[in-house]
Each structure stands twice: as structure tokens, then as C-alpha cells.
Design an enzyme around this catalytic site. Structure first.
Site, PDB file in Angstrom:
ATOM      1  N   CYS A   1       0.861  -1.192   0.000  1.00 12.38           N
ATOM      2  CA  CYS A   1       0.000   0.000   0.000  1.00 12.38           C
ATOM      3  C   CYS A   1       0.895   1.238   0.000  1.00 12.38           C
ATOM      4  O   CYS A   1       2.094   1.155   0.160  1.00 12.38           O
ATOM      5  CB  CYS A   1      -0.885   0.008   1.236  1.00 12.38           C
ATOM      6  SG  CYS A   1      -1.820  -1.500   1.387  1.00 12.38           S
TER       7      CYS A   1
ATOM      8  N   ARG B   1       2.119   2.354  -6.033  1.00 13.99           N
ATOM      9  CA  ARG B   1       2.432   1.292  -5.055  1.00 13.99           C
ATOM     10  C   ARG B   1       1.246   0.384  -4.801  1.00 13.99           C
ATOM     11  O   ARG B   1       1.415  -0.718  -4.292  1.00 13.99           O
ATOM     12  CB  ARG B   1       2.859   1.914  -3.726  1.00 13.99           C
ATOM     13  CG  ARG B   1       4.228   2.522  -3.702  1.00 13.99           C
ATOM     14  CD  ARG B   1       4.502   3.087  -2.344  1.00 13.99           C
ATOM     15  NE  ARG B   1       4.439   2.032  -1.366  1.00 13.99           N
ATOM     16  CZ  ARG B   1       5.516   1.285  -1.052  1.00 13.99           C
ATOM     17  NH1 ARG B   1       6.646   1.487  -1.698  1.00 13.99           N
ATOM     18  NH2 ARG B   1       5.439   0.337  -0.165  1.00 13.99           N
TER      19      ARG B   1
ATOM     20  N   TRP C   1      -3.700  -1.637  -1.652  1.00 11.70           N
ATOM     21  CA  TRP C   1      -3.665  -2.808  -2.528  1.00 11.70           C
ATOM     22  C   TRP C   1      -4.070  -3.945  -1.607  1.00 11.70           C
ATOM     23  O   TRP C   1      -3.337  -4.328  -0.710  1.00 11.70           O
ATOM     24  CB  TRP C   1      -2.262  -3.015  -3.090  1.00 11.70           C
ATOM     25  CG  TRP C   1      -2.170  -4.145  -4.060  1.00 11.70           C
ATOM     26  CD1 TRP C   1      -2.342  -4.092  -5.413  1.00 11.70           C
ATOM     27  CD2 TRP C   1      -1.894  -5.516  -3.762  1.00 11.70           C
ATOM     28  NE1 TRP C   1      -2.192  -5.332  -5.975  1.00 11.70           N
ATOM     29  CE2 TRP C   1      -1.919  -6.231  -4.993  1.00 11.70           C
ATOM     30  CE3 TRP C   1      -1.636  -6.225  -2.611  1.00 11.70           C
ATOM     31  CZ2 TRP C   1      -1.694  -7.609  -5.066  1.00 11.70           C
ATOM     32  CZ3 TRP C   1      -1.407  -7.596  -2.686  1.00 11.70           C
ATOM     33  CH2 TRP C   1      -1.447  -8.262  -3.914  1.00 11.70           C
TER      34      TRP C   1
ATOM     35  N   ASN D   1       0.499  -0.014   6.411  1.00 16.60           N
ATOM     36  CA  ASN D   1       1.029  -0.818   5.308  1.00 16.60           C
ATOM     37  C   ASN D   1       1.741  -1.997   5.938  1.00 16.60           C
ATOM     38  O   ASN D   1       2.577  -1.830   6.823  1.00 16.60           O
ATOM     39  CB  ASN D   1       2.001   0.002   4.450  1.00 16.60           C
ATOM     40  CG  ASN D   1       2.551  -0.847   3.297  1.00 16.60           C
ATOM     41  OD1 ASN D   1       1.921  -1.835   2.898  1.00 16.60           O
ATOM     42  ND2 ASN D   1       3.705  -0.484   2.800  1.00 16.60           N
ATOM     43  N   GLY D   2       1.383  -3.218   5.492  1.00 16.58           N
ATOM     44  CA  GLY D   2       2.024  -4.418   6.038  1.00 16.58           C
ATOM     45  C   GLY D   2       0.955  -5.433   6.420  1.00 16.58           C
ATOM     46  O   GLY D   2      -0.179  -5.367   5.958  1.00 16.58           O
TER      47      GLY D   2
ATOM     48  N   GLU E   1      13.065 -13.607 -18.634  1.00 23.25           N
ATOM     49  CA  GLU E   1      12.753 -12.208 -18.302  1.00 23.25           C
ATOM     50  C   GLU E   1      11.793 -11.612 -19.326  1.00 23.25           C
ATOM     51  O   GLU E   1      10.830 -10.931 -18.977  1.00 23.25           O
ATOM     52  CB  GLU E   1      14.033 -11.386 -18.217  1.00 23.25           C
ATOM     53  CG  GLU E   1      13.838  -9.890 -18.079  1.00 23.25           C
ATOM     54  CD  GLU E   1      13.046  -9.493 -16.833  1.00 23.25           C
ATOM     55  OE1 GLU E   1      12.842 -10.335 -15.951  1.00 23.25           O
ATOM     56  OE2 GLU E   1      12.595  -8.332 -16.763  1.00 23.25           O
TER      57      GLU E   1
ATOM     58  N   LYS F   1       7.976  -9.971 -18.708  1.00 20.26           N
ATOM     59  CA  LYS F   1       7.549  -8.633 -19.142  1.00 20.26           C
ATOM     60  C   LYS F   1       6.225  -8.724 -19.910  1.00 20.26           C
ATOM     61  O   LYS F   1       5.278  -7.993 -19.650  1.00 20.26           O
ATOM     62  CB  LYS F   1       8.613  -8.009 -20.054  1.00 20.26           C
ATOM     63  CG  LYS F   1       9.895  -7.617 -19.376  1.00 20.26           C
ATOM     64  CD  LYS F   1       9.774  -6.492 -18.367  1.00 20.26           C
ATOM     65  CE  LYS F   1       9.470  -6.839 -16.994  1.00 20.26           C
ATOM     66  NZ  LYS F   1      10.346  -7.378 -16.032  1.00 20.26           N
TER      67      LYS F   1
ATOM     68  N   GLU G   1       3.090  -9.925 -17.691  1.00 17.13           N
ATOM     69  CA  GLU G   1       2.601  -9.089 -16.573  1.00 17.13           C
ATOM     70  C   GLU G   1       1.998  -7.773 -17.054  1.00 17.13           C
ATOM     71  O   GLU G   1       1.239  -7.140 -16.327  1.00 17.13           O
ATOM     72  CB  GLU G   1       3.690  -8.836 -15.542  1.00 17.13           C
ATOM     73  CG  GLU G   1       4.846  -7.990 -15.977  1.00 17.13           C
ATOM     74  CD  GLU G   1       5.852  -7.760 -14.844  1.00 17.13           C
ATOM     75  OE1 GLU G   1       5.455  -7.696 -13.666  1.00 17.13           O
ATOM     76  OE2 GLU G   1       7.042  -7.646 -15.159  1.00 17.13           O
TER      77      GLU G   1
ATOM     78  N   HIS H   1      11.235 -32.262 -24.474  1.00 14.73           N
ATOM     79  CA  HIS H   1      10.864 -32.996 -23.242  1.00 14.73           C
ATOM     80  C   HIS H   1       9.459 -32.636 -22.791  1.00 14.73           C
ATOM     81  O   HIS H   1       9.099 -32.859 -21.634  1.00 14.73           O
ATOM     82  CB  HIS H   1      11.894 -32.692 -22.159  1.00 14.73           C
ATOM     83  CG  HIS H   1      13.281 -33.124 -22.530  1.00 14.73           C
ATOM     84  ND1 HIS H   1      13.671 -34.435 -22.571  1.00 14.73           N
ATOM     85  CD2 HIS H   1      14.332 -32.411 -22.959  1.00 14.73           C
ATOM     86  CE1 HIS H   1      14.928 -34.519 -22.961  1.00 14.73           C
ATOM     87  NE2 HIS H   1      15.362 -33.299 -23.215  1.00 14.73           N
TER      88      HIS H   1
ATOM     89  N   LYS I   1       4.182  -2.423  -7.151  1.00 10.67           N
ATOM     90  CA  LYS I   1       5.595  -2.195  -7.434  1.00 10.67           C
ATOM     91  C   LYS I   1       6.497  -2.878  -6.418  1.00 10.67           C
ATOM     92  O   LYS I   1       7.555  -3.360  -6.749  1.00 10.67           O
ATOM     93  CB  LYS I   1       5.899  -0.695  -7.438  1.00 10.67           C
ATOM     94  CG  LYS I   1       7.349  -0.358  -7.776  1.00 10.67           C
ATOM     95  CD  LYS I   1       7.731  -0.891  -9.134  1.00 10.67           C
ATOM     96  CE  LYS I   1       9.170  -0.625  -9.480  1.00 10.67           C
ATOM     97  NZ  LYS I   1       9.559  -1.333 -10.737  1.00 10.67           N
TER      98      LYS I   1
END
Ligand code: AGP
Length: 596
Positions: A2, A27, A73, A99-100, A475, A479, A482, A498, A591
């Protein structure tokens, strides 16, 4: 996850809160709220983003020179107005933002319910407001020489909490903010017009660059006369004031439509800045690697991919074996740690809970920790034995782009240091400037926009590579998935037969990352894909007949992971735009993942 913001000073708080929260929105953003204190406590909160909520809730009409604000969030409790912050006590006289995660909230809530408290949300955070109220009512918060009853009631409440928490608390009739930080980010800004609190420095840069990075467990009391700092036993302490190097422009979009494009474009510079290190520290770390008995790199997401890339470089170039472990899986390896183990913790934000938990586990076992992060003052920047800063400037977009390539460069720098020649890396990185400038140019973007148009409707995209190109494929897949929400998966080229080859059908798009040193095998993998009807997109410095489309990139040997990531970042961005998605704030993501 948050965003927290607070102000107390000579000005009306609510316009300042609204601007600060806007700067913090990246955030976490499914709801927003503020509380201000004038003759009474005013709460304005609701679901939605800042811009919508600002009008609907008329945030800037709230009165008072003391205020706290929060962008949420959701972790505990669904996305509803009741669950958004601030949360209040039974009488709506105390308001808190958090936040947490409060790990012992259930037992506290149960006790408070038995004592007659009434809750209005399903969150863990709300217990903090009622706990402060309870402490005040049972005189647990009795005033004393160095604090009012409200301050003491807050301190007692904070001391009872377990878990991770950055909390701001205000109370009707009190012209102050009482704050605490434990395992969640919180910084204090000192300005002429008052004192600021925020989850990181960017939100209050427009008012001040003078910052106090709080120690874990620090308590703060700020009012219109100033600010005082205390340790967890509420004994007053001094904290140094730092000056933030960033300017506000760096933290703003400039003339780009999105932070993502701005930050992708900055990479010609930021990879150079990643090389600007105190070489004595780099040398010291290199010698720690040589003398270490077991080296672990731990990280999450893109930072993990950078570590994986680093492990190939350590092996190929420095002939050294290092372990790379997802931070969330590190508990399965802790029993190997000794006081001779060296642990590298890599995190752009420096607040990723999985990484911090792994660091603390390593420290408990006596292992030495090297922190590699982008945020000075972050928890990770203070909890390691050695620190290397990425110097990338603020990365606002939820996606890591410039910080990923900076991390890869720092891996290369460590490897060159192990070989006794860090300057070689610095010079080679300097040589990439024009390549990156061209890869982020408008003409390159136009070509990738065409490709994005062809791929935007796809449900699945696959990516393959070998060696350094395999970690690059991982990577690149992250990108794309997401930011465009298209299922995108990466495989080692040798793994196709395989199992994954079963996924290939007519028209399935497969990106193939090629470098000169392993071209034959990966091209034959591409041919296997082609034979099943796959649509092959080559990422290489030469065009093979097997490619249906070709993204031309220079071959930069061990620095290919830097160069080949960049067009994939641009493609991911263009896919998001094609699909009318917000590249800076993908759904469900934040983030900084500050919860486990
Ligand atoms: C990458 O684009 C994502 N934002 C995510 O995977 C990120 O890399 C991960 O959460 C780690 O973040 P950190 O580097 O701040 O620890």
C-alpha cells in the site's frame, strides 16, 4: 503493497495529501482515503483510483493542518469502502493507516470484541485503531513527562503488534501524527512548511529533499512545532538527515505517456550509472566471493532473472559456481548456511518481504550479506553487511525494466572484478550506448508496434533460448505476461522435446533468442517449432531463413542479456497499448511486494 502519506505543518493538509497520494499511487491502488484533524476528525475514503476518488470524495475540502492518506492494494479483506483506509476506533476519534500485515490481529481482535469494541471492516489493520482506543480508555496510555496519553496509547499498541507494519495515527483534538515502522517502508521528510511521512521519498520530493530514513522499530511524533524520534522503548533518539539525490523530474513522466516508456528509454544512461561504484567495495565483495564457502544469490521476479543471468556469467567467465534461489524458496536451503556463506540479496525496491525474510534468516546463521538495491534507505540497503546501489533513479512503473538491465550489468561488473579487471566491464557497457539508443528509438518502436498488432490477439506466446539467452527468455516472458495479460512462457531450448513441443500448433508464436556462441542448436530448436506450424520470431544479429519475423539486435556476447531484453520491453509496452491496458499499473500487481 500500500501507499502511505502524512503531513503536519503550517498548511491545510488535504490538498497536500491528495498530491502526495497521487505520487504514491503506483504502489497499490484499489482504494484510497484520508483523515484530517481540525476541530474534529474527518474521514473521506472509497474504492477507486485517486483521480476518480478525488472528485467523488471531495478530498481537498477536508479541513485541518494534520492529515494522513492511504492508497490500498488489498491483502486482508476484499476491495470495499469499509476495508479501505483510514480505519477508526468505535467513536471515530482515532484514525490510522497501515502498510504491512498484522500477524496477531486475530487474537487482538478477539480480545477487543470481548471488551465491547465494534469493528466495521474485515481487515487486520482496523485492530490498531481500537487497540489505541482501548489503551486510552483503560488509562494504559497515561500521560508522562515525554509524551501525551495519546502518544503512550499508540506506543503500547505498536509494541503489542507482531508482523510488518508502517502506521500513522491521528486523534481528534491532537495536532500531531504518531508513527511507527517495523519491516515496512516509512520515511520522514523535513520541510519549512512541516513534516511529511511516506512509504518512500518520491511522493514528497516536490516539498523537500531532506529525509530521515527510519530505523526498524523507530517511533515518530510530529506536530506543528517539529518532529521527535524514539526507539522501540520510547526513549528519544537522534536520526541523521540525508539529502535525496533525485530531482522531482526524474520521478515524473516527463514527455512520455507512461513511466514504462520513460524508464525503458533511460537505459542508455542507467546501465552506465550501474557501473559507477566504489571499486574498493566491489573489490572487497569480489574477495568475499573468493573466500566464501558457498555463495547464494536470492531474489524474486526480474531480480531473480538477473541473478540467474549472473550465475551463467560467474560460471562462464569467472569459472565460479554460485547458487541462485528464489527468495520465497530460500527456507529450503537455510540449513546449508554457515558463517562462511556469502548471500547476495538483490531487490530493486529493497522492501520485498520474501527477500528481507531470507536476509534475516541468513544473518541469524551468521552468514554475510551483500545487498544490491536501487533504493537508498530501504530496509535491504540497511540490513546487509555490504551495499551496492544500482543508481537507476526512481523506477515508478510496476514492471522492472531499467533496474533489470542495471542488475545484469552489476553482475558483469562483479565477474570482471573477480577476473581482476572491472574496468573492462565499464568500457564494454559504455560501448552499448548507441545500441540501446537505437533499440529504444521511434523507428524501432514502430516496427515492434507492428509485431505487437499481430500478437495482441494471441492467447499463448512462448520463448526459447540457451545459456544467457534462456535467462533472457525468462525475463522477456515475464515482461509480456505481466503487462499484456497474455499467457507467456519461456523454456530452455533443449527442453522443447521434453514436453513443451506438444504446445506448438499452427500459428503459435515462439520467440527464439540467438547468440553467436550457441546459434546452431537453438536454430535447430526453431526448426522443430517451425515443422509443427509455429510462427518463429528471431531475436538475433542475423536473419535466419527459419524466422518468420526478425528483431535485429547486435551480438554483444556476455552482455546480450542487456541488449536482447530491451526490444522485448518495448514489445511488451506496445502490446499493453494495443490492448488498451495501463502499462504502469498492471492488474493485481504492485511495485513493491512488501507482504509474504
Ligand atoms: C518485474 O517486472 C516485477 N515487477 C516483479 O517480478 C519484481 O521484479 C519483483 O517483485 C521483485 O521486486 P524487487 O526487485 O523490488 O525485489
Amino acid at each position: 503493497m500500500c501507499g502511505i502519506f502524512g503531513y503536519v505543518g503550517s498548511e491545510n493538509a488535504s490538498p497536500i495529501l491528495a498530491r502526495g497520494l497521487k505520487n504514491l499511487e503506483y504502489r497499490g491502488y484499489d482504494s484510497v482515503g484520508i483523515a484530517t484533524v481540525s476541530t474534529r476528525l474527518e474521514i473521506r475514503k472509497g474504492v477507486g483510483k485517486i483521480d476518480d476518488a478525488k472528485e467523488r470524495l471531495r478530498l481537498e475540502e477536508a479541513r485541518g493542518n494534520v492529515g494522513i492518506g492511504h492508497t490500498r492494494w488489498a491483502t486482508h479483506g476484499t476491495v470495499t469502502a469499509e476495508n479501505s483506509h483510514p480505519h477508526t476506533d468505535c467513536r471515530d476519534e482515532i484514525a490510522i493507516i497501515h502498510n504491512g500485515i498484522i500477524e496477531n490481529y486475530y487474537e487482538i481482535k478477539k480480545r477487543l470484541l470481548e471488551r465491547g469494541h465494534r469493528f466495521s471492516s474485515e481487515t487486520d489493520s482496523e485492530v490498531i485503531a481500537h487497540l489505541i482506543e482501548d489503551n486510552l480508555s483503560n488509562r494504559g496510555g497515561a500521560a508522562s513527562s515525554n509524551g501525551s496519553s495519546f502518544e503512550h496509547a499508540c506506543v503500547r499498541a505498536f509494541q503489542e503488534l507482531r508482523g510488518s507494519f508502517a502506521v500513522l495515527a491521528v486523534r481528534q483534538g491532537e495536532d500531531k501524527i504518531v508513527a511507527v515502522r517495523k519491516d515496512s517502508p516509512l520515511v520522514v521528510g523535513l520541510a519549512e512548511n512541516g513534516t511529511f511521512f511516506a512509504s518512500d521519498v518520491a511522493p514528497f520530493l516536490e516539498w523537500t529533499k531532506d529525509v530521515v530514513y527510519l530505523e526498524n522499530h523507530d517511533l515518530v511524533v510530529a506536530d506543528r512545532a517539529g518532529v521527535r524520534f524514539f526507539d522501540q522503548d520510547f526513549a528519544e533518539v537522534k536520526r541523521p538527515v540525508s539529502t535525496v539525490e533525485w530531482d522531482l523530474e526524474e520521478a515524473r513522466k516527463g514527455n512520455f505517456d507512461h513511466f514504462m516508456l520513460k524508464e525503458i528509454t533511460e537505459q542508455a544512461e542507467t546501465i552506465q550509472r550501474a557501473c559507477v561504484q566504489d571499486m574498493a567495495v566491489v573489490e572487497r565483495i569480489a574477495s568475499m566471493i573468493r573466500s566464501g564457502f558457498g555463495v547464494f544469490f536470492i531474489a524474486c521476479g526480474s531480480s531473480y532473472h538477473a541473478c540467474l543471468t549472473g550465475s551463467y556469467l560467474f560460471s562462464k567467465v569467472a569459472n565460479l559456481h554460485v547458487n541462485v534461489v528464489l527468495a520465497s524458496e530460500f527456507e529450503n536451503y537455510e540449513h546449508f548456511l554457515t558463517d562462511r556463506t556469502l548471500v547476495f540479496a538483490v531487490s530493486q525496491s529493497g522492501e520485498t518481504a520474501d527477500v528481507l525474510e531470507a536476509v534475516r534468516a541468513a544473518k541469524r546463521r551468521g552468514s554475510r550479506v551483500v545487498s544490491i538495491t536501487n533504493v537508498m534507505g530501504s530496509s535491504l540497503s540497511r540490513e546487509g553487511d555490504e551495499l551496492l546501489l544500482m543508481n537507476s533513479g526512481p523506477e515508478i512503473c510496476v514492471l522492472s525494466t531499467k533496474t533489470y538491465t542495471s542488475q545484469v550489468v552489476m553482475m558483469a561488473l562483479l565477474v570482471c572484478s573477480l577476473k581482476g579487471d572491472p574496468e573492462e566491464c565499464v568500457q564494454r557497457v559504455k560501448g552499448l550506448y548507441m545500441d540501446i539508443y537505437n533499440l529504444t528509438s521511434r523507428s524501432m518502436r514502430e516496427r515492434l508496434k507492428d509485431l505487437a498488432r499481430d500478437l495482441a490477439g494471441k492467447d499463448h506466446i512462448y520463448m526459447i533460448g540457451r545459456g544467457l539467452q534462456y535467462t533472457t527468455a525468462l525475463e522477456a516472458a515475464l515482461k509480456v505476461k505481466e503487462v499484456s495479460y497474455i499467457h507467456t512462457e519461456a523454456f530452455a531450448g533443449g527442453e522443447l522435446k521434453h514436453g513443451p513441443l506438444a504446445l506448438i500448433e499452427e500459428g503459435t508464436p515462439v520467440f527464439v533468442f540467438v547468440s553467436r556462441d550457441n546459434e546452431d542448436r537453438i536454430v535447430s530448436n526453431a526448426q522443430e517449432v517451425k515443422a509443427r506450424g509455429g510462427f518463429v520470431i528471431g531475436v538475433s544479429d542475423w536473419n535466419s531463413p527459419v524466422f518468420d519475423r526478425w528483431i535485429k539486435v547486435p551480438d554483444c556476447g556476455d552482455l546480450n542479456p542487456v541488449i536482447q531484453a530491451i526490444p522485448m520491453q518495448v514489445l511488451a509496452y506496445e502490446l499493453a497499448i494495443q490492448k488498451n491496458l495501463d502499462p504502469d499499473k498492471p492488474r493485481n500487481l504492485a511495485k513493491s511486494v512488501t507482504v509474504l
